[in-house]
Scaffold this motif. Sequence first.
Motif, short mmCIF file in Angstrom:
data_model
loop_
_atom_site.label_atom_id
_atom_site.label_comp_id
_atom_site.label_asym_id
_atom_site.label_seq_id
_atom_site.Cartn_x
_atom_site.Cartn_y
_atom_site.Cartn_z
N LYS A 234 0.98 -1.24 -0.01
CA LYS A 234 -0.10 0.03 -0.03
C LYS A 234 0.88 1.33 -0.15
CE LYS A 234 -3.76 -2.33 2.29
NZ LYS A 234 -4.60 -2.35 3.14
N ARG A 235 0.36 2.38 -0.59
CA ARG A 235 1.04 3.59 -0.54
C ARG A 235 0.26 4.91 -0.04
NH1 ARG A 235 4.09 5.33 -4.91
NH2 ARG A 235 3.55 7.44 -4.60
N LYS A 236 0.84 5.51 0.41
CA LYS A 236 0.10 6.81 1.05
C LYS A 236 0.15 7.91 -0.06
CE LYS A 236 -0.66 8.37 5.74
NZ LYS A 236 0.06 8.88 6.95
N ASP A 237 -1.01 8.49 -0.43
CA ASP A 237 -1.11 9.61 -1.58
C ASP A 237 -0.84 10.80 -0.88
OD1 ASP A 237 -3.34 10.40 -0.56
OD2 ASP A 237 -4.65 10.01 -2.25
N ALA A 238 -0.80 12.02 -1.71
CA ALA A 238 -0.43 13.49 -1.39
C ALA A 238 -1.61 13.65 -0.39
CB ALA A 238 -0.31 14.15 -2.54
N ALA A 239 -2.74 13.28 -0.46
CA ALA A 239 -3.79 13.53 0.59
C ALA A 239 -3.97 12.95 1.89
CB ALA A 239 -5.15 13.50 -0.15
N GLY A 240 -2.88 11.98 2.02
CA GLY A 240 -2.78 11.17 3.07
C GLY A 240 -3.64 10.02 3.28
N LYS A 241 -4.27 9.89 2.03
CA LYS A 241 -4.93 8.29 1.88
C LYS A 241 -4.00 7.16 1.62
CE LYS A 241 -8.11 10.87 -0.74
NZ LYS A 241 -8.85 11.00 -1.80
N THR A 242 -4.39 5.95 1.96
CA THR A 242 -3.75 4.96 1.61
C THR A 242 -4.31 4.32 0.55
OG1 THR A 242 -3.14 4.54 3.97
CG2 THR A 242 -2.91 2.68 2.56
N HIS A 243 -3.37 3.87 -0.46
CA HIS A 243 -3.82 3.19 -1.66
C HIS A 243 -3.47 1.64 -1.60
CE1 HIS A 243 -5.19 6.41 -4.02
NE2 HIS A 243 -4.19 7.35 -3.71
N ASP A 244 -4.22 0.98 -2.16
CA ASP A 244 -3.74 -0.54 -2.29
C ASP A 244 -3.48 -0.68 -3.79
OD1 ASP A 244 -3.72 -3.28 -2.37
OD2 ASP A 244 -5.70 -3.67 -1.81
N ARG A 245 -2.40 -1.24 -3.83
CA ARG A 245 -1.69 -1.38 -5.40
C ARG A 245 -2.68 -2.50 -6.19
NH1 ARG A 245 3.32 0.64 -6.52
NH2 ARG A 245 4.24 1.34 -4.79
N SER A 246 -3.61 -2.83 -5.55
CA SER A 246 -4.46 -3.57 -6.50
C SER A 246 -5.62 -2.88 -6.97
CB SER A 246 -4.65 -5.13 -5.69
OG SER A 246 -5.42 -4.83 -4.63
N MET A 247 -5.56 -1.63 -7.11
CA MET A 247 -6.81 -0.69 -7.40
C MET A 247 -7.25 -1.10 -8.85
SD MET A 247 -5.31 3.01 -6.84
CE MET A 247 -3.62 2.85 -6.31
N PRO A 248 -8.68 -0.84 -9.11
CA PRO A 248 -9.14 -1.15 -10.14
C PRO A 248 -8.34 -0.37 -11.33
CG PRO A 248 -10.64 0.27 -9.16
CD PRO A 248 -9.51 0.30 -8.10
N THR A 249 -8.41 -0.98 -12.56
CA THR A 249 -7.64 -0.34 -13.58
C THR A 249 -8.50 0.74 -14.03
OG1 THR A 249 -6.85 -2.55 -14.41
CG2 THR A 249 -6.62 -1.06 -15.72
N LEU A 250 -7.52 1.82 -14.23
CA LEU A 250 -8.21 2.97 -15.01
C LEU A 250 -7.90 2.93 -16.47
CD1 LEU A 250 -7.49 5.70 -12.07
CD2 LEU A 250 -9.55 4.42 -12.53
N SER A 251 -8.67 3.85 -17.18
CA SER A 251 -8.47 4.15 -18.68
C SER A 251 -7.32 5.03 -18.78
CB SER A 251 -9.74 4.79 -19.27
OG SER A 251 -9.77 6.10 -18.88
N LEU A 252 -6.68 4.76 -19.92
CA LEU A 252 -5.47 5.73 -20.11
C LEU A 252 -5.80 7.01 -20.00
CD1 LEU A 252 -2.46 5.76 -21.08
CD2 LEU A 252 -3.69 6.12 -23.73
N SER A 253 -6.92 7.80 -20.45
CA SER A 253 -7.32 9.07 -20.09
C SER A 253 -7.35 9.43 -18.90
CB SER A 253 -8.44 9.42 -21.04
OG SER A 253 -9.66 8.55 -20.60
N GLN A 254 -7.78 8.41 -18.13
CA GLN A 254 -8.21 8.61 -16.64
C GLN A 254 -6.98 9.01 -15.89
OE1 GLN A 254 -10.78 5.27 -15.69
NE2 GLN A 254 -12.73 6.61 -15.38
N LEU A 255 -5.83 7.94 -16.21
CA LEU A 255 -4.71 7.89 -15.74
C LEU A 255 -3.91 9.35 -16.05
CD1 LEU A 255 -3.46 4.21 -15.83
CD2 LEU A 255 -3.79 5.72 -13.57
N CYS A 256 -3.86 9.49 -17.20
CA CYS A 256 -3.09 10.73 -17.84
C CYS A 256 -3.85 12.10 -16.99
CB CYS A 256 -3.45 11.08 -19.17
SG CYS A 256 -2.35 9.73 -20.20
N SER A 257 -5.14 12.13 -16.95
CA SER A 257 -5.71 13.16 -16.18
C SER A 257 -5.23 13.09 -14.77
CB SER A 257 -7.28 13.20 -16.36
OG SER A 257 -7.79 13.93 -15.53
N GLU A 258 -5.38 12.09 -14.07
CA GLU A 258 -4.80 12.18 -12.82
C GLU A 258 -3.42 12.33 -12.54
OE1 GLU A 258 -4.52 8.78 -9.16
OE2 GLU A 258 -5.85 8.30 -10.72
N ALA A 259 -2.68 12.19 -13.53
CA ALA A 259 -1.03 12.47 -13.51
C ALA A 259 -1.01 14.01 -13.65
CB ALA A 259 -0.49 11.75 -14.47
#
Length: 83
Positions: A4-29
Motif C-alpha cells: 500500500k502507498r500513501k498519497d498526497a492527501a494522506g489516503k492509503t492506496h492499495d496497489r491492486s486498485m481497479p484499472t483506470l483508462s489511459l485518459s483517466q490515468l493521464c488526467s490524474e497524473a
Amino acid sequence: MAPKRKDAAGKTHDRSMPTLSLSQLCSEAADHVARARFALFDESYDADRALLHLDEAIFCLKRILAQGRSTSGSGARSGLRSA
C-alpha cells in the motif's frame, strides 16, 4: 498481500486498485503535477506537499506503463512506445 502507498492527501492506496483508462490515468497524473506547481508557487511554498504530488504523478505514469506492457504482452498491439 499487495503493498500500500500513501498519497498526497494522506489516503492509503492499495496497489491492486481497479484499472483506470489511459485518459483517466493521464488526467490524474496531470492533476497531481498541477497541484505540485500550486504548492510550490503558492504563498505557503509547501515543498513537501509538492514532492508528494510529484510522487503520485510518477505512480500514475508507472501504472500507464504497466498497462501498456501488459497489453503488449498479451498479443494485442499497444499504443504506448518507449523513446
